[in-house]
Design a protein around this motif. Sequence first.
Motif, PDB file in Angstrom:
ATOM      1  N   PHE A  53       1.082   9.977   0.378  1.00 26.17           N
ATOM      2  CA  PHE A  53      -0.147   9.184   0.464  1.00 26.17           C
ATOM      3  C   PHE A  53      -0.065   7.955  -0.437  1.00 26.17           C
ATOM      4  N   LEU A  54       0.724   8.016  -1.506  1.00 28.58           N
ATOM      5  CA  LEU A  54       0.958   6.822  -2.314  1.00 28.58           C
ATOM      6  C   LEU A  54       1.863   5.842  -1.582  1.00 28.58           C
ATOM      7  N   GLY A  55       2.844   6.385  -0.850  1.00 25.62           N
ATOM      8  CA  GLY A  55       3.694   5.514  -0.042  1.00 25.62           C
ATOM      9  C   GLY A  55       2.903   4.750   0.990  1.00 25.62           C
ATOM     10  N   SER A  56       1.909   5.415   1.590  1.00 19.14           N
ATOM     11  CA  SER A  56       1.050   4.747   2.579  1.00 19.14           C
ATOM     12  C   SER A  56       0.160   3.713   1.918  1.00 19.14           C
ATOM     13  N   LEU A  57      -0.371   4.041   0.744  1.00 18.97           N
ATOM     14  CA  LEU A  57      -1.205   3.098   0.010  1.00 18.97           C
ATOM     15  C   LEU A  57      -0.450   1.809  -0.284  1.00 18.97           C
ATOM     16  N   LEU A  58       0.842   1.933  -0.597  1.00 17.22           N
ATOM     17  CA  LEU A  58       1.668   0.799  -1.007  1.00 17.22           C
ATOM     18  C   LEU A  58       2.521   0.248   0.130  1.00 17.22           C
ATOM     19  N   ALA A  59       2.164   0.564   1.361  1.00  9.33           N
ATOM     20  CA  ALA A  59       2.969   0.156   2.518  1.00  9.33           C
ATOM     21  C   ALA A  59       3.122  -1.363   2.594  1.00  9.33           C
ATOM     22  N   GLY A  60       4.259  -1.790   3.137  1.00  5.79           N
ATOM     23  CA  GLY A  60       4.513  -3.209   3.316  1.00  5.79           C
ATOM     24  C   GLY A  60       3.690  -3.797   4.437  1.00  5.79           C
ATOM     25  N   PRO A  61       3.792  -5.106   4.668  1.00  5.00           N
ATOM     26  CA  PRO A  61       3.016  -5.776   5.721  1.00  5.00           C
ATOM     27  C   PRO A  61       3.242  -5.180   7.108  1.00  5.00           C
ATOM     28  N   ASP A  62       4.443  -4.618   7.331  1.00  2.68           N
ATOM     29  CA  ASP A  62       4.728  -4.030   8.641  1.00  2.68           C
ATOM     30  C   ASP A  62       4.317  -2.570   8.729  1.00  2.68           C
ATOM     31  N   GLY A  63       3.683  -2.063   7.679  1.00  2.00           N
ATOM     32  CA  GLY A  63       3.228  -0.679   7.684  1.00  2.00           C
ATOM     33  C   GLY A  63       4.246   0.327   7.194  1.00  2.00           C
ATOM     34  N   THR A  64       5.428  -0.127   6.802  1.00  2.00           N
ATOM     35  CA  THR A  64       6.455   0.794   6.310  1.00  2.00           C
ATOM     36  C   THR A  64       6.053   1.326   4.948  1.00  2.00           C
ATOM     37  N   PRO A  65       5.989   2.649   4.780  1.00  2.00           N
ATOM     38  CA  PRO A  65       5.582   3.213   3.481  1.00  2.00           C
ATOM     39  C   PRO A  65       6.554   2.834   2.368  1.00  2.00           C
ATOM     40  N   ARG A  66       6.063   2.682   1.180  1.00  2.00           N
ATOM     41  CA  ARG A  66       6.900   2.422   0.013  1.00  2.00           C
ATOM     42  C   ARG A  66       7.797   3.639  -0.229  1.00  2.00           C
ATOM     43  N   PRO A  67       9.097   3.446  -0.456  1.00  2.00           N
ATOM     44  CA  PRO A  67      10.000   4.583  -0.715  1.00  2.00           C
ATOM     45  C   PRO A  67       9.541   5.408  -1.915  1.00  2.00           C
ATOM     46  N   ALA A  68       9.890   6.695  -1.895  1.00  2.00           N
ATOM     47  CA  ALA A  68       9.400   7.628  -2.911  1.00  2.00           C
ATOM     48  C   ALA A  68       9.725   7.185  -4.325  1.00  2.00           C
ATOM     49  N   LEU A  69      10.920   6.662  -4.546  1.00  2.00           N
ATOM     50  CA  LEU A  69      11.329   6.301  -5.895  1.00  2.00           C
ATOM     51  C   LEU A  69      10.656   5.028  -6.392  1.00  2.00           C
ATOM     52  N   GLU A  70       9.871   4.363  -5.542  1.00  2.00           N
ATOM     53  CA  GLU A  70       9.195   3.128  -5.928  1.00  2.00           C
ATOM     54  C   GLU A  70       7.675   3.304  -6.018  1.00  2.00           C
ATOM     55  N   ARG A  71       7.235   4.540  -6.202  1.00  2.00           N
ATOM     56  CA  ARG A  71       5.799   4.829  -6.250  1.00  2.00           C
ATOM     57  C   ARG A  71       5.304   5.176  -7.652  1.00  2.00           C
ATOM     58  N   GLU A  72       6.175   5.061  -8.659  1.00  2.00           N
ATOM     59  CA  GLU A  72       5.838   5.550  -9.987  1.00  2.00           C
ATOM     60  C   GLU A  72       4.708   4.768 -10.646  1.00  2.00           C
ATOM     61  N   ASP A  73       4.651   3.447 -10.444  1.00  2.00           N
ATOM     62  CA  ASP A  73       3.584   2.674 -11.085  1.00  2.00           C
ATOM     63  C   ASP A  73       2.216   3.108 -10.577  1.00  2.00           C
ATOM     64  N   ALA A  74       2.122   3.350  -9.270  1.00  6.62           N
ATOM     65  CA  ALA A  74       0.850   3.815  -8.719  1.00  6.62           C
ATOM     66  C   ALA A  74       0.504   5.185  -9.283  1.00  6.62           C
ATOM     67  N   ASN A  75       1.512   6.033  -9.437  1.00  5.11           N
ATOM     68  CA  ASN A  75       1.229   7.357  -9.971  1.00  5.11           C
ATOM     69  C   ASN A  75       0.834   7.289 -11.450  1.00  5.11           C
ATOM     70  N   ALA A  76       1.386   6.330 -12.180  1.00  2.00           N
ATOM     71  CA  ALA A  76       0.974   6.155 -13.573  1.00  2.00           C
ATOM     72  C   ALA A  76      -0.513   5.820 -13.647  1.00  2.00           C
ATOM     73  N   ALA A  77      -0.987   5.008 -12.708  1.00  2.00           N
ATOM     74  CA  ALA A  77      -2.417   4.691 -12.665  1.00  2.00           C
ATOM     75  C   ALA A  77      -3.240   5.954 -12.374  1.00  2.00           C
ATOM     76  N   LEU A  78      -2.758   6.767 -11.438  1.00  2.00           N
ATOM     77  CA  LEU A  78      -3.474   8.008 -11.132  1.00  2.00           C
ATOM     78  C   LEU A  78      -3.443   8.984 -12.304  1.00  2.00           C
ATOM     79  N   THR A  79      -2.367   8.946 -13.085  1.00  2.00           N
ATOM     80  CA  THR A  79      -2.294   9.770 -14.286  1.00  2.00           C
ATOM     81  C   THR A  79      -3.448   9.440 -15.220  1.00  2.00           C
ATOM     82  N   THR A  80      -3.735   8.147 -15.373  1.00  2.00           N
ATOM     83  CA  THR A  80      -4.842   7.730 -16.227  1.00  2.00           C
ATOM     84  C   THR A  80      -6.168   8.196 -15.649  1.00  2.00           C
ATOM     85  N   VAL A  81      -6.330   8.056 -14.338  1.00  2.00           N
ATOM     86  CA  VAL A  81      -7.557   8.529 -13.686  1.00  2.00           C
ATOM     87  C   VAL A  81      -7.753  10.021 -13.931  1.00  2.00           C
TER      88      VAL A  81
END
Length: 349
Positions: A206-234
Amino acid sequence: MGVVNVTPDSFSDGGRWLDPDRAVEHGRQLLAEGADLLDVGGESTRPGATRPLVVEELDRVLPVIDALVAEGALVSVDTMRAPVAAAALERGAVLVNDVSGGLGDPGVLDVVAEAGAAYVAMHWRAHSDVMASHARYDDVVADVVAELGRRVDAAVAAGVDPARLAVDPGLGFAKTADHNWALLRRLDALAALDLPVLVGSSRKSFLGSLLAGPDGTPRPALEREDANAALTTVAALAGVWAVRVHEAGKALDALRRFVVDLVLGVDTAPAAAGDDLKDAVDYGRVVADVVDAVTSEPVDLIETLAQRVADVVLRDPRVEWVETTLHKPDAPIDATFADVALTITRSRT
């Protein structure tokens, strides 16, 4: 809780730590980054995953648990099988992290009770190969809380010490992205269970989908850490007991920062009437000014920093008053707590 996947097929890092020596070294790295607990697992629970034989799972996790425990690490075992849980606890693991909450193998509850170990019951409905078909809820938050409550009751009935229980809402397990976001918005609802809460969002789809590129391609798993760091704070601000992460350093870096909440008193009538940007507060500029205020010359007191933030916001003549809340999740206090925060209100008068 740092993740040590000793698997060939985990969704985010399958095969990277399958070799026991590499898995142990990865565990050491997580500890060096600040992880408190290492979660060692030998079965992938990614959607569609095939289950290994029990002997395969044991062969994967036990050498790693042996080595990490010998070095003084606190280790949990990520398993839903009683034989694996029993062997791991015998080797020195202190917690069983059961993604099935005892539904995959009810014998796990008996093993935990007999050992007097800690236990995390996650919300779960079905094994990975079919769980997507079970992502149907009347109210996902209410349903998850109710179903977790039944798993807690089963654990206590089996003899698990209630003081050593925690729960996990099971993000991504028989849940759509919308279900995950609903649960994250309502983490407070889990308080009805009166138990510590573990949240595992790290690198999930679901983080990959949140960070999807303009063509809708999900962000690769290893490139989702910054978003997860934000969720860690939440999650920390919501008062959870622990977060399960693949990179402990980034999660802790997020918690070491300030979180700033602002409420601005503004007469919006001129902007609404004229639909003209010059009559509205430039919220982007407000954010930039606040970031500059927080990251400029260090101060000793959170009170001083809160006043500095309020002062920069009030530079805009359209802002009549401001309520500033500064959160410091990683405040230097020798106690267990979710958050330290200060709120001040300042106005032109």
